[in-house]
Scaffold this motif. Structure first.
Motif, PDB file in Angstrom:
ATOM      1  N   LYS A   1       2.819   8.755  12.414  1.00 36.23           N
ATOM      2  CA  LYS A   1       3.985   9.634  12.509  1.00 36.23           C
ATOM      3  C   LYS A   1       4.060  10.587  11.322  1.00 36.23           C
ATOM      4  N   ARG A   2       4.073  11.851  11.605  1.00 32.25           N
ATOM      5  CA  ARG A   2       4.253  12.842  10.557  1.00 32.25           C
ATOM      6  C   ARG A   2       5.683  12.765  10.056  1.00 32.25           C
ATOM      7  N   GLY A   3       5.876  13.029   8.787  1.00 32.58           N
ATOM      8  CA  GLY A   3       7.198  12.936   8.194  1.00 32.58           C
ATOM      9  C   GLY A   3       7.390  11.620   7.465  1.00 32.58           C
ATOM     10  N   SER A   4       6.744  10.551   7.966  1.00 32.51           N
ATOM     11  CA  SER A   4       6.870   9.269   7.285  1.00 32.51           C
ATOM     12  C   SER A   4       5.903   9.185   6.123  1.00 32.51           C
ATOM     13  N   ARG A   5       4.921  10.063   6.117  1.00 33.39           N
ATOM     14  CA  ARG A   5       4.003  10.112   4.990  1.00 33.39           C
ATOM     15  C   ARG A   5       3.244  11.424   5.034  1.00 33.39           C
ATOM     16  N   GLN A   6       2.593  11.759   3.946  1.00 29.07           N
ATOM     17  CA  GLN A   6       1.874  13.022   3.859  1.00 29.07           C
ATOM     18  C   GLN A   6       0.371  12.829   3.728  1.00 29.07           C
ATOM     19  N   GLY A   7      -0.079  11.596   3.818  1.00 32.02           N
ATOM     20  CA  GLY A   7      -1.500  11.320   3.707  1.00 32.02           C
ATOM     21  C   GLY A   7      -1.743   9.957   3.101  1.00 32.02           C
ATOM     22  N   THR A   8      -2.938   9.777   2.582  1.00 29.29           N
ATOM     23  CA  THR A   8      -3.305   8.468   2.051  1.00 29.29           C
ATOM     24  C   THR A   8      -4.095   8.593   0.758  1.00 29.29           C
ATOM     25  N   VAL A   9      -3.931   7.582  -0.077  1.00 27.79           N
ATOM     26  CA  VAL A   9      -4.793   7.367  -1.238  1.00 27.79           C
ATOM     27  C   VAL A   9      -5.793   6.294  -0.824  1.00 27.79           C
ATOM     28  N   GLY A  10      -7.072   6.640  -0.770  1.00 22.69           N
ATOM     29  CA  GLY A  10      -8.082   5.716  -0.287  1.00 22.69           C
ATOM     30  C   GLY A  10      -8.803   4.977  -1.400  1.00 22.69           C
ATOM     31  N   SER A  11      -9.748   4.146  -0.978  1.00 23.35           N
ATOM     32  CA  SER A  11     -10.396   3.238  -1.924  1.00 23.35           C
ATOM     33  C   SER A  11     -11.336   3.928  -2.905  1.00 23.35           C
ATOM     34  N   GLU A  12     -11.836   5.115  -2.577  1.00 24.04           N
ATOM     35  CA  GLU A  12     -12.660   5.846  -3.542  1.00 24.04           C
ATOM     36  C   GLU A  12     -11.836   6.201  -4.777  1.00 24.04           C
ATOM     37  N   PHE A  13     -10.531   6.303  -4.602  1.00 27.55           N
ATOM     38  CA  PHE A  13      -9.629   6.528  -5.725  1.00 27.55           C
ATOM     39  C   PHE A  13      -9.115   5.208  -6.291  1.00 27.55           C
ATOM     40  N   ILE A  14      -8.660   4.313  -5.420  1.00 33.87           N
ATOM     41  CA  ILE A  14      -8.043   3.062  -5.869  1.00 33.87           C
ATOM     42  C   ILE A  14      -9.002   2.231  -6.706  1.00 33.87           C
ATOM     43  N   ASN A  15     -10.293   2.198  -6.318  1.00 33.38           N
ATOM     44  CA  ASN A  15     -11.210   1.293  -7.007  1.00 33.38           C
ATOM     45  C   ASN A  15     -11.626   1.776  -8.396  1.00 33.38           C
ATOM     46  N   ARG A  16     -11.013   2.846  -8.871  1.00 34.54           N
ATOM     47  CA  ARG A  16     -11.168   3.233 -10.276  1.00 34.54           C
ATOM     48  C   ARG A  16     -10.242   2.417 -11.178  1.00 34.54           C
ATOM     49  N   PHE A  17      -9.415   1.596 -10.534  1.00 31.85           N
ATOM     50  CA  PHE A  17      -8.502   0.703 -11.247  1.00 31.85           C
ATOM     51  C   PHE A  17      -8.710  -0.727 -10.745  1.00 31.85           C
ATOM     52  N   ASN A  18      -8.249  -1.681 -11.517  1.00 36.86           N
ATOM     53  CA  ASN A  18      -7.967  -3.007 -10.989  1.00 36.86           C
ATOM     54  C   ASN A  18      -6.467  -3.023 -10.702  1.00 36.86           C
ATOM     55  N   VAL A  19      -6.074  -3.550  -9.557  1.00 35.11           N
ATOM     56  CA  VAL A  19      -4.701  -3.350  -9.085  1.00 35.11           C
ATOM     57  C   VAL A  19      -4.069  -4.669  -8.644  1.00 35.11           C
ATOM     58  N   VAL A  20      -2.745  -4.672  -8.644  1.00 33.61           N
ATOM     59  CA  VAL A  20      -1.978  -5.806  -8.127  1.00 33.61           C
ATOM     60  C   VAL A  20      -0.891  -5.247  -7.215  1.00 33.61           C
ATOM     61  N   PHE A  21      -0.882  -5.675  -5.954  1.00 37.58           N
ATOM     62  CA  PHE A  21       0.135  -5.265  -4.995  1.00 37.58           C
ATOM     63  C   PHE A  21       1.257  -6.306  -4.978  1.00 37.58           C
ATOM     64  N   ASP A  22       2.462  -5.869  -5.307  1.00 34.25           N
ATOM     65  CA  ASP A  22       3.633  -6.743  -5.261  1.00 34.25           C
ATOM     66  C   ASP A  22       4.647  -6.119  -4.302  1.00 34.25           C
ATOM     67  N   TYR A  23       4.545  -6.498  -3.031  1.00 31.63           N
ATOM     68  CA  TYR A  23       5.460  -5.961  -2.031  1.00 31.63           C
ATOM     69  C   TYR A  23       6.893  -6.444  -2.270  1.00 31.63           C
ATOM     70  N   PHE A  24       7.063  -7.564  -2.966  1.00 35.18           N
ATOM     71  CA  PHE A  24       8.376  -8.189  -3.123  1.00 35.18           C
ATOM     72  C   PHE A  24       9.262  -7.404  -4.081  1.00 35.18           C
ATOM     73  N   SER A  25       8.678  -6.901  -5.170  1.00 34.93           N
ATOM     74  CA  SER A  25       9.455  -6.111  -6.130  1.00 34.93           C
ATOM     75  C   SER A  25       9.249  -4.616  -5.947  1.00 34.93           C
ATOM     76  N   GLY A  26       8.361  -4.230  -5.015  1.00 31.22           N
ATOM     77  CA  GLY A  26       8.065  -2.816  -4.831  1.00 31.22           C
ATOM     78  C   GLY A  26       7.320  -2.234  -6.010  1.00 31.22           C
ATOM     79  N   THR A  27       6.289  -2.947  -6.462  1.00 35.74           N
ATOM     80  CA  THR A  27       5.537  -2.526  -7.645  1.00 35.74           C
ATOM     81  C   THR A  27       4.040  -2.593  -7.392  1.00 35.74           C
ATOM     82  N   LEU A  28       3.339  -1.571  -7.833  1.00 36.94           N
ATOM     83  CA  LEU A  28       1.883  -1.589  -7.892  1.00 36.94           C
ATOM     84  C   LEU A  28       1.504  -1.619  -9.366  1.00 36.94           C
TER      85      LEU A  28
END
Length: 414
Positions: free
Chosen positions: A284-311
């Motif tokens: 659905k357009r309007g709910s987002r403008q695109g995506t950040v993919g893994s070619e970008f994400i994997n330049r970091f080590n990351v932690v997804f915390d859906y409970f507190s709304g924190t990356l």
């Protein structure tokens, strides 16, 4: 006895069922008794995380870990039939690609087990695609049969270490953030995580965009805003920019001036711009403008915390590497009658280095710079063809009954 089947995605983004009433039964993975966390090693292919999952204590199959999918998906119906899954109904789902709507069956009471004893119990719902538009084995060159996402990210705090290739599933109440990680505000909307990214175009204009963090997409950034094409670079190329649940996604590729993410700035990144309509109306357009993919994400080590709304993010080993795209002009897929142990040329761009060297679609590449498919796999070959401008590439080719060699030098055209 468990039967092991070792069956990955160039691009996978969210699916939206027309009617998910059959999927509303309670689902919940659990760690083993008294465990606070479980570590799971993964393989990385084309920037995508591949983990093994055992289905109904019978077959072990590889799945993509994908923040962009709401329900677990099995892409090969033949595998579901072998397991003996039973279906409650057929539904229509929508996803990116040339086929805007595809059909799937809903299997209930499925038991999924991850390494380390992380288990769903017999209460898991799963979608089984009636037709596989992803062509995972060909596009990734490894055996991957499925995709899983929200059921894991909504249950655990998920730590992804791209440097050492492991994930840790943390019991949310027991998790303590590490000091070295920086906090990024993250919004979970319609089961998917979003962050703000500042994109500066080549004229110096900046745009703050809400982009979905998509571990199941191999690109760096994808911007889908057909009403405002000001970010699209004037210097761009037309290409198949990926593959979604509905098949191939057409679009353009180009470099923008910079991307800023939580005070980390990256210059000249390559961004994908899908052709209008190719991305699929189901996203659905309007709910987002695109995506950040893994070619970008994997330049970091990351932690997804859906409970507190924190990356949580921390610089990884590949943080400073250049953004590159194929410099040969040819696209490869895995081939071979049974074990997909060869490269086949899928397409060749006109006037590219591969084209001028005589490479044609349908050619079988037996080796690249002396390395066979077994040595490099498909992801390794892809990395070599985008490695360094001016690098000499020598191919050993089989065309029908003829064997020959040809060479060219990599040329950057983005």
């Amino acid at each position: 006895m468990k039967r092991v089947l070792t069956i990955g995605i160039i691009l996978v983004m969210g699916i939206i069922p027309y009617d998910d009433g059959a999927l509303c039964q309670h689902v919940g993975f659990d760690l083993p008794d008294h465990a606070k966390r479980v570590r799971i090693d993964f393989e990385l292919h084309n920037n995508l995380i591949v983990i093994p999952i055992t289905i109904n204590n019978f077959i072990r199959a590889n799945f993509i870990l994908d923040t962009g999918v709401q329900y677990p998906i099995l892409t090969e119906k033949a595998l579901a039939d072998l397991i003996g899954l039973t279906y409650s109904r057929r539904i229509i789902i929508q996803g990116p690609g040339e086929n805007d709507s595809i059909t799937a069956r809903v299997a209930l009471d499925v038991d999924l087990e991850l390494p380390g004893g992380v288990r769903s119990g017999m209460n898991q719902a799963m979608l089984v695609m009636e037709q596989d538009h992803l062509n995972l084995r060909e596009t990734m060159g490894v055996d991957v049969y499925g995709i899983i996402g929200y059921d894991i990210f909504s249950r655990f705090i998920v730590e992804i270490n791209y440097d050492d290739r492991y994930i840790v599933l943390h019991e949310p109440k027991k998790y303590k953030p590490r000091r070295r990680y920086k906090k990024v505000d993250m919004r979970v909307y319609n089961t998917k995580p979003y962050v703000d990214v500042t994109v500066t175009n080549n004229r110096g204009q900046t745009n703050v965009m809400s982009l979905m963090v998509d571990t199941g997409a191999s690109h760096s950034l994808l911007i889908d805003n057909p009403d405002d094409r000001s970010i699209l670079p004037t210097s761009n190329i037309s290409s198949i920019i990926g593959r979604g649940l509905g098949g191939e996604i057409e679009g353009k590729l180009g470099r923008v001036k910079s991307i800023e993410f939580n005070k980390f700035e990256f210059e000249n990144p390559i961004v994908s711009f899908p052709k209008e309509g190719s991305y699929g109306s189901g996203v659905k357009r309007g709910s987002r403008q695109g995506t950040v993919g893994s070619e970008f994400i994997n330049r970091f080590n990351v932690v997804f915390d859906y409970f507190s709304g924190t990356l949580y993010i921390k610089k990884g080993n590949g943080h400073s590497r250049e953004f590159e795209y194929d410099m040969s002009g040819m696209t490869l897929i895995a081939a071979g009658a049974d074990d997909f142990d060869q490269y086949r040329v899928n397409s060749v761009r006109y006037n590219s280095p591969a084209y001028l060297a005589g490479v044609k679609p349908g050619d079988i590449i037996q080796s690249i710079n002396g390395f066979s498919f077994e040595d490099l796999r498909l992801s390794g070959a892809t990395a070599m063809l985008r490695s360094k401008e001016g690098r000499k590439i020598t191919l050993k080719i089989m065309r029908g009954d003829e064997d020959f060699k040809t060479s060219f030098k990599l040329t950057r055209y983005i």
